[in-house]
Design a protein around this motif. Structure first.
Motif, mmCIF file in Angstrom:
data_model
loop_
_atom_site.group_PDB
_atom_site.id
_atom_site.type_symbol
_atom_site.label_atom_id
_atom_site.label_comp_id
_atom_site.label_asym_id
_atom_site.label_seq_id
_atom_site.Cartn_x
_atom_site.Cartn_y
_atom_site.Cartn_z
ATOM 1 N N PHE A 102 -5.518 -9.380 2.361
ATOM 2 C CA PHE A 102 -5.917 -8.797 1.075
ATOM 3 C C PHE A 102 -7.268 -9.371 0.635
ATOM 4 O O PHE A 102 -7.345 -10.166 -0.303
ATOM 5 C CB PHE A 102 -4.852 -9.080 0.005
ATOM 6 N N PRO A 103 -8.357 -8.984 1.321
ATOM 7 C CA PRO A 103 -9.665 -9.592 1.048
ATOM 8 C C PRO A 103 -10.241 -9.248 -0.312
ATOM 9 O O PRO A 103 -11.152 -9.941 -0.785
ATOM 10 C CB PRO A 103 -10.541 -9.041 2.177
ATOM 11 N N ASP A 104 -9.747 -8.205 -0.958
ATOM 12 C CA ASP A 104 -10.279 -7.795 -2.258
ATOM 13 C C ASP A 104 -9.404 -8.242 -3.419
ATOM 14 O O ASP A 104 -9.579 -7.777 -4.541
ATOM 15 C CB ASP A 104 -10.441 -6.271 -2.302
ATOM 16 N N LYS A 105 -8.459 -9.137 -3.148
ATOM 17 C CA LYS A 105 -7.532 -9.603 -4.168
ATOM 18 C C LYS A 105 -7.626 -11.112 -4.345
ATOM 19 O O LYS A 105 -8.000 -11.842 -3.428
ATOM 20 C CB LYS A 105 -6.081 -9.255 -3.775
ATOM 21 N N ASP A 106 -7.276 -11.568 -5.552
ATOM 22 C CA ASP A 106 -6.994 -12.980 -5.760
ATOM 23 C C ASP A 106 -5.545 -13.188 -5.321
ATOM 24 O O ASP A 106 -4.631 -12.560 -5.875
ATOM 25 C CB ASP A 106 -7.148 -13.364 -7.231
ATOM 26 N N ASN A 107 -5.330 -14.030 -4.319
ATOM 27 C CA ASN A 107 -4.015 -14.157 -3.704
ATOM 28 C C ASN A 107 -3.331 -15.470 -4.070
ATOM 29 O O ASN A 107 -3.916 -16.552 -3.923
ATOM 30 C CB ASN A 107 -4.136 -14.068 -2.184
ATOM 31 N N ASN A 200 -2.460 -11.165 -6.613
ATOM 32 C CA ASN A 200 -1.533 -10.631 -5.625
ATOM 33 C C ASN A 200 -0.637 -11.776 -5.164
ATOM 34 O O ASN A 200 -1.132 -12.858 -4.848
ATOM 35 C CB ASN A 200 -2.334 -10.074 -4.440
ATOM 36 N N THR A 201 0.674 -11.562 -5.131
ATOM 37 C CA THR A 201 1.602 -12.646 -4.839
ATOM 38 C C THR A 201 2.248 -12.452 -3.469
ATOM 39 O O THR A 201 2.855 -11.416 -3.202
ATOM 40 C CB THR A 201 2.699 -12.738 -5.915
ATOM 41 N N ILE A 202 2.126 -13.465 -2.619
ATOM 42 C CA ILE A 202 2.666 -13.438 -1.264
ATOM 43 C C ILE A 202 3.664 -14.581 -1.132
ATOM 44 O O ILE A 202 3.338 -15.729 -1.442
ATOM 45 C CB ILE A 202 1.554 -13.602 -0.221
ATOM 46 N N PHE A 210 15.680 -15.446 -1.126
ATOM 47 C CA PHE A 210 16.570 -15.697 -2.258
ATOM 48 C C PHE A 210 15.879 -15.426 -3.598
ATOM 49 O O PHE A 210 16.533 -15.166 -4.598
ATOM 50 C CB PHE A 210 17.057 -17.147 -2.252
ATOM 51 N N PHE A 211 14.554 -15.497 -3.608
ATOM 52 C CA PHE A 211 13.813 -15.451 -4.860
ATOM 53 C C PHE A 211 13.024 -14.162 -5.082
ATOM 54 O O PHE A 211 12.554 -13.904 -6.190
ATOM 55 C CB PHE A 211 12.841 -16.640 -4.927
ATOM 56 N N GLU A 212 12.867 -13.360 -4.035
ATOM 57 C CA GLU A 212 11.965 -12.207 -4.086
ATOM 58 C C GLU A 212 12.243 -11.283 -5.262
ATOM 59 O O GLU A 212 11.325 -10.856 -5.975
ATOM 60 C CB GLU A 212 12.049 -11.422 -2.779
ATOM 61 N N ALA A 217 6.601 -10.293 -10.656
ATOM 62 C CA ALA A 217 5.330 -9.942 -10.023
ATOM 63 C C ALA A 217 5.620 -8.981 -8.885
ATOM 64 O O ALA A 217 6.740 -8.918 -8.377
ATOM 65 C CB ALA A 217 4.633 -11.192 -9.481
ATOM 66 N N HIS A 218 4.583 -8.222 -8.504
ATOM 67 C CA HIS A 218 4.696 -7.407 -7.293
ATOM 68 C C HIS A 218 4.572 -8.350 -6.108
ATOM 69 O O HIS A 218 3.579 -9.066 -5.970
ATOM 70 C CB HIS A 218 3.605 -6.343 -7.249
ATOM 71 N N ILE A 219 5.583 -8.366 -5.267
ATOM 72 C CA ILE A 219 5.672 -9.356 -4.202
ATOM 73 C C ILE A 219 5.393 -8.725 -2.841
ATOM 74 O O ILE A 219 5.901 -7.649 -2.528
ATOM 75 C CB ILE A 219 7.076 -9.997 -4.181
ATOM 76 N N PHE A 220 4.579 -9.418 -2.038
ATOM 77 C CA PHE A 220 4.417 -9.064 -0.628
ATOM 78 C C PHE A 220 5.095 -10.154 0.190
ATOM 79 O O PHE A 220 4.779 -11.341 0.030
ATOM 80 C CB PHE A 220 2.944 -8.970 -0.252
#
Length: 237
Positions: A102-107, A200-202, A210-212, A217-220
């Motif tokens: 995700f090069p265009d996101k703050d990850n 962006n959350t990974i 267990f936590f997803e 947040a939108h999770i990847f």
């Protein structure tokens, strides 16, 4: 071992050694080996890049065509970290992997391992820092270890009730450990989102599933985030 193997990606964690072959740019299924001797014997002549949170034996350190990832390794990102020599190689690799995907996101990369790490890599490719706190089972172990009468629920916690408030001592230990992590992460997300609006959350690590569904947040799900980072770093050399 096939002759067209490009590189072996090795992720040495506190509790396991995971290996992934890359052949013609394609990632194989990640496998686990029991120790460093097995790793060396299985992949005796293949090029490797290794991320390790443990001390490596001399025969691995002196192995030809092997990159041992550290802050001194040329990286496709910049580390804004005051003590880079203390920064875990797994955290570096995961940050590179996130920026590659995700090069265009703050990850924000969250790893649910023995310890839980939360690291921020911004959209310009700068590792901005992070958070380290006890992982799920470490929290459960610690409360028993450092007290006289509290039980260790780390092997049975999944059988306990999942409410916010416990009705038994074991349920209270569960709530403090499991829900404490969820509220901790949601608080970090809420704070960082004020300055990083494209956050962006990974998530990765053995306990991630267990936590997803509990995080706000939108999770990847980045099951191979470290491996993707290792491959990107290997290509960058």
């Amino acid at each position: 071992m096939t002759n067209n193997t490009e590189v072996i990606l090795v992720d040495v964690g506190n509790s396991s050694i995971k290996i992934t072959q890359v052949i013609d740019g394609q990632f194989s299924t990640t496998e686990k080996v029991s120790d460093f001797k097995e790793l060396a014997s299985l992949h005796e002549s293949s090029p490797m890049i290794i991320s390790s949170v443990r001390k490596l034996p001399a025969d691995i350190l002196g192995r030809p065509e092997t990159i041992i990832l550290s802050h001194k390794t040329p990286l496709p990102i910049r580390l804004d970290y005051e003590t880079p020599e203390t920064l875990g190689a797994d955290r570096i690799a995961a940050a590179v992997g996130a920026h590659e995907l995700f090069p265009d996101k703050d990850n924000l990369v969250i790893d649910f391992g023995t310890c839980m790490t939360i690291d921020l890599i911004d959209k310009t490719g700068v590792f901005r820092g992070g958070i380290i706190s006890p992982g799920l089972r470490m929290r459960m172990n610690a409360m028993s270890h450092f007290t006289d009468q509290l039980p260790d629920i780390s092997e049975e916690w999944q059988t306990l009730a999942s409410g916010d408030l416990g009705k038994t001592t074991k349920e209270c230990l569960y709530s403090g450990s499991f829900w404490g992590i969820i509220h901790e992460i949601n608080g970090v997300l809420r704070t960082l989102s004020k300055d990083f609006t494209s956050l962006n959350t990974i998530i990765s690590g053995g306990d991630a599933h267990f936590f997803e569904s509990k995080l706000k947040a939108h999770i990847f799900a980045g099951s191979k985030i470290v491996q993707k980072g290792l491959y990107r770093i290997w290509k960058y050399q």
